[in-house]
Enzyme design. Sequence first.
Site, PDB file in Angstrom:
ATOM      1  N   ALA A  32       0.866  -1.192   0.000  1.00 27.73           N
ATOM      2  CA  ALA A  32       0.000   0.000   0.000  1.00 27.73           C
ATOM      3  C   ALA A  32       0.899   1.237   0.000  1.00 27.73           C
ATOM      4  CB  ALA A  32      -0.971   0.003   1.179  1.00 27.73           C
ATOM      5  N   LEU A  33       1.772   1.254  -0.979  1.00 25.72           N
ATOM      6  CA  LEU A  33       2.895   2.203  -0.965  1.00 25.72           C
ATOM      7  C   LEU A  33       2.460   3.643  -1.187  1.00 25.72           C
ATOM      8  CD1 LEU A  33       5.509   0.124  -2.988  1.00 25.72           C
ATOM      9  CD2 LEU A  33       5.182   0.226  -0.508  1.00 25.72           C
ATOM     10  N   HIS A  37       7.165   5.599   1.619  1.00 24.41           N
ATOM     11  CA  HIS A  37       7.918   4.389   1.239  1.00 24.41           C
ATOM     12  C   HIS A  37       8.914   4.715   0.117  1.00 24.41           C
ATOM     13  CE1 HIS A  37       4.005   2.456   2.652  1.00 24.41           C
ATOM     14  NE2 HIS A  37       4.902   1.886   3.429  1.00 24.41           N
ATOM     15  N   ASP A 150       7.982   5.532  12.425  1.00 23.87           N
ATOM     16  CA  ASP A 150       7.695   4.456  13.376  1.00 23.87           C
ATOM     17  C   ASP A 150       8.866   4.379  14.360  1.00 23.87           C
ATOM     18  OD1 ASP A 150       5.154   3.160  12.203  1.00 23.87           O
ATOM     19  OD2 ASP A 150       6.463   3.463  10.495  1.00 23.87           O
TER      20      ASP A 150
HETATM   21  P1  AMP Z   1       4.846  -0.021   6.576  1.00 23.35           P
HETATM   22  O1  AMP Z   1       4.561  -0.411   5.176  1.00 23.35           O
HETATM   23  O2  AMP Z   1       3.821   0.872   7.184  1.00 23.35           O
HETATM   24  O3  AMP Z   1       5.230  -1.201   7.441  1.00 23.35           O
HETATM   25  O4  AMP Z   1       6.153   0.886   6.522  1.00 23.35           O
HETATM   26  C1  AMP Z   1       7.319   0.451   5.868  1.00 23.35           C
HETATM   27  C2  AMP Z   1       8.422   1.433   6.144  1.00 23.35           C
HETATM   28  O5  AMP Z   1       8.028   2.723   5.665  1.00 23.35           O
HETATM   29  C3  AMP Z   1       8.740   1.604   7.630  1.00 23.35           C
HETATM   30  O6  AMP Z   1      10.151   1.709   7.781  1.00 23.35           O
HETATM   31  C4  AMP Z   1       8.059   2.897   7.973  1.00 23.35           C
HETATM   32  O7  AMP Z   1       8.644   3.575   9.064  1.00 23.35           O
HETATM   33  C5  AMP Z   1       8.249   3.681   6.692  1.00 23.35           C
HETATM   34  N1  AMP Z   1       7.278   4.774   6.572  1.00 23.35           N
HETATM   35  C6  AMP Z   1       5.935   4.696   6.735  1.00 23.35           C
HETATM   36  N2  AMP Z   1       5.376   5.918   6.616  1.00 23.35           N
HETATM   37  C7  AMP Z   1       6.396   6.792   6.371  1.00 23.35           C
HETATM   38  C8  AMP Z   1       6.478   8.202   6.153  1.00 23.35           C
HETATM   39  N3  AMP Z   1       5.396   8.966   6.172  1.00 23.35           N
HETATM   40  N4  AMP Z   1       7.691   8.739   5.934  1.00 23.35           N
HETATM   41  C9  AMP Z   1       8.806   7.973   5.922  1.00 23.35           C
HETATM   42  N5  AMP Z   1       8.802   6.632   6.115  1.00 23.35           N
HETATM   43  C10 AMP Z   1       7.615   6.053   6.338  1.00 23.35           C
END
Ligand code: AMP
Length: 283
Positions: A32-33, A37, A150
């Site tokens: 769900a990029l 991401h 996170d």
């Molecule tokens: P997720 O798909 O939510 O597990 O996130 C995957 C990676 O993307 C993790 O390292 C998150 O911390 C990072 N991430 C999620 N949202 C953001 C954002 N708004 N800015 C930067 N990195 C993000």
Amino acid sequence: MKTVVRASELNAAIELAKAAGKKVALVPTMGALHQGHLSLIQVAKKHADFVVVSIFVNPLQFGPSEDFDKYPRTLETDSAQLAEAGVDLLFSPTVDVMYPDASESTKSAGHIGNTFEGAVRPGHFDGMLTVVSRLFDLVQPNVAVFGAKDAQQLHLIKTMATRDYPNLEIIEAPTIREVGGLALSSRNRYLDEAAHEVAQQLSAALRAGAAAVHPGGQTNPKQVIEAATAVLAKAPEAKLDYIALVDQDTFEPLENGFSGRALLLIAARVGETRLIDNTEITF
Ligand code: AMP
């Protein structure tokens, strides 16, 4: 961009890259990029010449009443975005590939894993560390990139990597936000227009907290928390879980005087959607 599902295909692709002398970066995601991401991928490209992105919605890090079934899965558009961003390899395993041996031990996130997000989501960080260590073992990257958004996750991953993966460099990438301040998140797509407006108050609260700091060590952490809480109190539709200040290095709460780098954390529910954010505060 090559896409692989099986561990053997992944190994072969990584071996080929390493044999060609390439430095390998891993960017783990749940798909769900969004631009957050994609920013991690740009950071990864600066540190390595072969970028692997994983997409895996990890059942171990969702509680029984959480949104695992409903979590957005958009592999086709994700894959197109990754190819466009210049990713070399997409690893999108099934649960069987990630966890072939059900009896395999899980990682423990320890005491910090039970605070803040871990207090609201029991077992979440054990599940998160388990999948991240499994990805590290499978991909054997030289560097891995995670978002500062996170913060507790990043802290726990850094702790695990220092202990268990001494040759792996963990890179922190800054939080990407909408113009209004809301941190990008895959869960933002659950928000309707009104909820989206309310959600903006999380970042407004963080900004108010940061603005309450008086330079020169004169600020009590309580003043920062009060300033942030006052902003969120004006948006009662946001159900606050916590606003807290923690030491950036230990993730332990700061209650009294402090000098150095701290993180102001916030977590709230807007309707059914749980959102988290944080900002760095220098005292
Ligand atoms: P997720 O798909 O939510 O597990 O996130 C995957 C990676 O993307 C993790 O390292 C998150 O911390 C990072 N991430 C999620 N949202 C953001 C954002 N708004 N800015 C930067 N990195 C993000």
